[in-house]
Design a protein around this motif. Structure first.
Motif, mmCIF file in Angstrom:
data_model
loop_
_atom_site.group_PDB
_atom_site.id
_atom_site.type_symbol
_atom_site.label_atom_id
_atom_site.label_comp_id
_atom_site.label_asym_id
_atom_site.label_seq_id
_atom_site.Cartn_x
_atom_site.Cartn_y
_atom_site.Cartn_z
ATOM 1 N N GLU A 117 0.466 -1.262 0.366
ATOM 2 C CA GLU A 117 -0.653 0.061 -0.259
ATOM 3 C C GLU A 117 0.312 1.214 0.193
ATOM 4 O O GLU A 117 0.366 2.322 -0.467
ATOM 5 C CB GLU A 117 -1.209 -0.506 1.420
ATOM 6 N N ARG A 118 2.279 1.281 0.973
ATOM 7 C CA ARG A 118 3.038 2.534 0.670
ATOM 8 C C ARG A 118 3.556 2.543 -0.470
ATOM 9 O O ARG A 118 3.456 3.904 -1.135
ATOM 10 C CB ARG A 118 4.177 1.919 1.292
ATOM 11 N N ILE A 119 3.489 2.163 -1.702
ATOM 12 C CA ILE A 119 3.913 2.510 -2.794
ATOM 13 C C ILE A 119 2.276 2.955 -4.087
ATOM 14 O O ILE A 119 3.233 2.909 -5.003
ATOM 15 C CB ILE A 119 5.054 1.197 -3.367
ATOM 16 N N VAL A 120 1.049 2.876 -3.316
ATOM 17 C CA VAL A 120 0.436 3.142 -4.379
ATOM 18 C C VAL A 120 -0.632 4.408 -4.122
ATOM 19 O O VAL A 120 -0.170 4.777 -3.276
ATOM 20 C CB VAL A 120 -0.574 1.623 -4.323
ATOM 21 N N ARG A 121 -0.446 5.082 -5.287
ATOM 22 C CA ARG A 121 -1.426 6.683 -4.970
ATOM 23 C C ARG A 121 -2.305 6.783 -4.530
ATOM 24 O O ARG A 121 -3.008 6.706 -3.659
ATOM 25 C CB ARG A 121 -0.797 7.124 -5.981
ATOM 26 N N GLN A 122 -2.889 5.397 -5.167
ATOM 27 C CA GLN A 122 -4.476 5.559 -5.731
ATOM 28 C C GLN A 122 -4.535 4.681 -6.495
ATOM 29 O O GLN A 122 -4.311 3.805 -7.641
ATOM 30 C CB GLN A 122 -5.223 7.229 -6.468
ATOM 31 N N ILE A 123 -6.072 4.534 -6.384
ATOM 32 C CA ILE A 123 -6.728 3.400 -7.231
ATOM 33 C C ILE A 123 -7.728 4.702 -8.260
ATOM 34 O O ILE A 123 -8.701 4.390 -7.952
ATOM 35 C CB ILE A 123 -7.420 2.318 -6.810
ATOM 36 N N PHE A 124 -7.985 3.723 -9.511
ATOM 37 C CA PHE A 124 -9.149 4.405 -10.271
ATOM 38 C C PHE A 124 -9.926 3.694 -10.801
ATOM 39 O O PHE A 124 -9.943 2.575 -11.260
ATOM 40 C CB PHE A 124 -8.794 5.203 -11.425
ATOM 41 N N GLU A 125 -11.445 3.542 -10.201
ATOM 42 C CA GLU A 125 -12.454 3.358 -10.672
ATOM 43 C C GLU A 125 -13.258 3.692 -11.764
ATOM 44 O O GLU A 125 -13.571 5.017 -11.953
ATOM 45 C CB GLU A 125 -13.981 2.857 -9.763
ATOM 46 N N ILE A 126 -13.220 2.783 -13.194
ATOM 47 C CA ILE A 126 -13.858 3.702 -14.236
ATOM 48 C C ILE A 126 -15.196 2.298 -14.463
ATOM 49 O O ILE A 126 -15.311 1.843 -14.763
ATOM 50 C CB ILE A 126 -12.749 3.365 -15.401
ATOM 51 N N ASP A 127 -16.030 3.527 -14.831
ATOM 52 C CA ASP A 127 -17.414 2.550 -15.518
ATOM 53 C C ASP A 127 -17.431 3.016 -17.102
ATOM 54 O O ASP A 127 -17.226 3.942 -17.599
ATOM 55 C CB ASP A 127 -18.738 3.440 -15.474
ATOM 56 N N VAL A 128 -17.499 1.991 -17.957
ATOM 57 C CA VAL A 128 -17.368 1.596 -19.350
ATOM 58 C C VAL A 128 -18.786 2.239 -19.848
ATOM 59 O O VAL A 128 -19.679 1.693 -19.793
ATOM 60 C CB VAL A 128 -16.695 -0.020 -19.999
ATOM 61 N N LEU A 129 -18.252 3.415 -20.584
ATOM 62 C CA LEU A 129 -19.292 4.425 -21.433
ATOM 63 C C LEU A 129 -19.236 3.102 -22.747
ATOM 64 O O LEU A 129 -20.551 2.943 -23.539
ATOM 65 C CB LEU A 129 -18.895 5.149 -21.785
ATOM 66 N N SER A 130 -18.243 3.283 -24.128
ATOM 67 C CA SER A 130 -18.436 2.280 -24.963
ATOM 68 C C SER A 130 -16.958 1.899 -25.296
ATOM 69 O O SER A 130 -15.864 2.093 -24.903
ATOM 70 C CB SER A 130 -18.436 3.337 -25.936
ATOM 71 N N VAL A 131 -17.056 0.856 -26.021
ATOM 72 C CA VAL A 131 -15.906 0.142 -25.876
ATOM 73 C C VAL A 131 -15.734 0.127 -28.329
ATOM 74 O O VAL A 131 -16.618 0.224 -28.239
ATOM 75 C CB VAL A 131 -15.944 -1.887 -25.814
ATOM 76 N N GLN A 132 -14.905 0.574 -28.594
ATOM 77 C CA GLN A 132 -14.395 0.889 -29.747
ATOM 78 C C GLN A 132 -12.825 0.419 -30.396
ATOM 79 O O GLN A 132 -11.217 0.236 -29.791
ATOM 80 C CB GLN A 132 -13.933 2.699 -30.150
ATOM 81 N N THR A 133 -13.188 -1.071 -31.197
ATOM 82 C CA THR A 133 -12.154 -1.683 -32.078
ATOM 83 C C THR A 133 -12.095 -0.958 -33.450
ATOM 84 O O THR A 133 -12.746 -0.454 -33.968
ATOM 85 C CB THR A 133 -12.179 -3.041 -32.196
ATOM 86 N N SER A 134 -10.708 -1.106 -33.895
ATOM 87 C CA SER A 134 -10.260 -0.535 -35.463
ATOM 88 C C SER A 134 -8.913 -1.462 -35.974
ATOM 89 O O SER A 134 -8.939 -2.208 -34.763
ATOM 90 C CB SER A 134 -10.506 1.235 -34.729
ATOM 91 N N CYS A 135 -8.496 -1.324 -36.716
ATOM 92 C CA CYS A 135 -7.781 -2.165 -37.453
ATOM 93 C C CYS A 135 -6.160 -2.340 -36.863
ATOM 94 O O CYS A 135 -5.841 -3.474 -37.098
ATOM 95 C CB CYS A 135 -7.960 -1.718 -39.023
ATOM 96 N N GLY A 136 -5.662 -1.054 -36.772
ATOM 97 C CA GLY A 136 -4.198 -1.028 -36.324
ATOM 98 C C GLY A 136 -3.320 -1.409 -36.968
ATOM 99 O O GLY A 136 -2.282 -2.138 -36.950
ATOM 100 N N TRP A 137 -4.275 -1.721 -38.596
ATOM 101 C CA TRP A 137 -2.764 -1.722 -39.315
ATOM 102 C C TRP A 137 -1.692 -1.002 -39.640
ATOM 103 O O TRP A 137 -0.454 -1.962 -39.898
ATOM 104 C CB TRP A 137 -3.457 -1.663 -40.590
#
Length: 160
Positions: A117-137
């Motif tokens: 715990e001493r080396i952790v600054r904080q934790i972020f909790e994220i609610d996912v709204l959307s997910v996007q995939t794209s080609c990555g070519w």
């Protein structure tokens, strides 16, 4: 062509869990710069289809927390550097679980056991709204060698 989804599917979860690098992007509500940071280590947890937890070490600036406290907007991005090309973005709304709070301690113990715990600054909790995939070519092929130990070593050393 990009595809949008409302949740993290099992295929997307598997892809994320196999990556060694991800990027976190936030922006201030008004004046200021967009912050995009590369992240590594085993600091990300996917909780169900619509929640992400990200454990944050001490380090340089704390823009992610500042921006989330202002407007809650956050984007994660992963790139495939291996045979099958893919760029994946997760858009969400996040909050900061500050060290010393009940939510922080419970989340650290439940999801990130083994982290000091001493080396952790904080934790972020994220609610996912959307997910996007794209080609990555256009993403190059790259091979993972290992994590750098510098941040972990430095964080632990500062508390010895």
């Amino acid at each position: 062509m990009g595809t949008f989804l409302n949740t993290i599917t099992s295929d997307i979860r598997e892809f994320i869990n196999n990556q060694h690098l991800f990027f976190v992007g936030t922006a201030p509500t008004e004046a200021g710069e967009v912050s995009v940071s590369p992240k590594g280590y085993d600091t990300l947890r996917i909780i169900g289809e619509s929640k992400i937890l990200y454990l944050d070490y001490y380090g340089s600036g704390n823009e992610t927390a500042i921006h989330l406290n202002q407007n809650k907007k956050i984007t994660f991005m992963w790139c495939s550097f291996e045979e099958e090309p893919l760029i994946l973005r997760v858009y969400g709304r996040g909050k900061v679980l500050d060290k010393g709070t009940e939510g922080f301690t419970a989340t650290l113990n439940e999801q990130f056991s083994g982290y000091d715990e001493r080396i952790v600054r904080q934790i972020f909790e994220i609610d996912v709204l959307s997910v996007q995939t794209s080609c990555g070519w256009g993403v190059p092929f790259m091979n993972y060698d290992r994590d750098r130990s510098k941040l972990d070593d430095m964080s632990k050393k500062s508390f010895d």
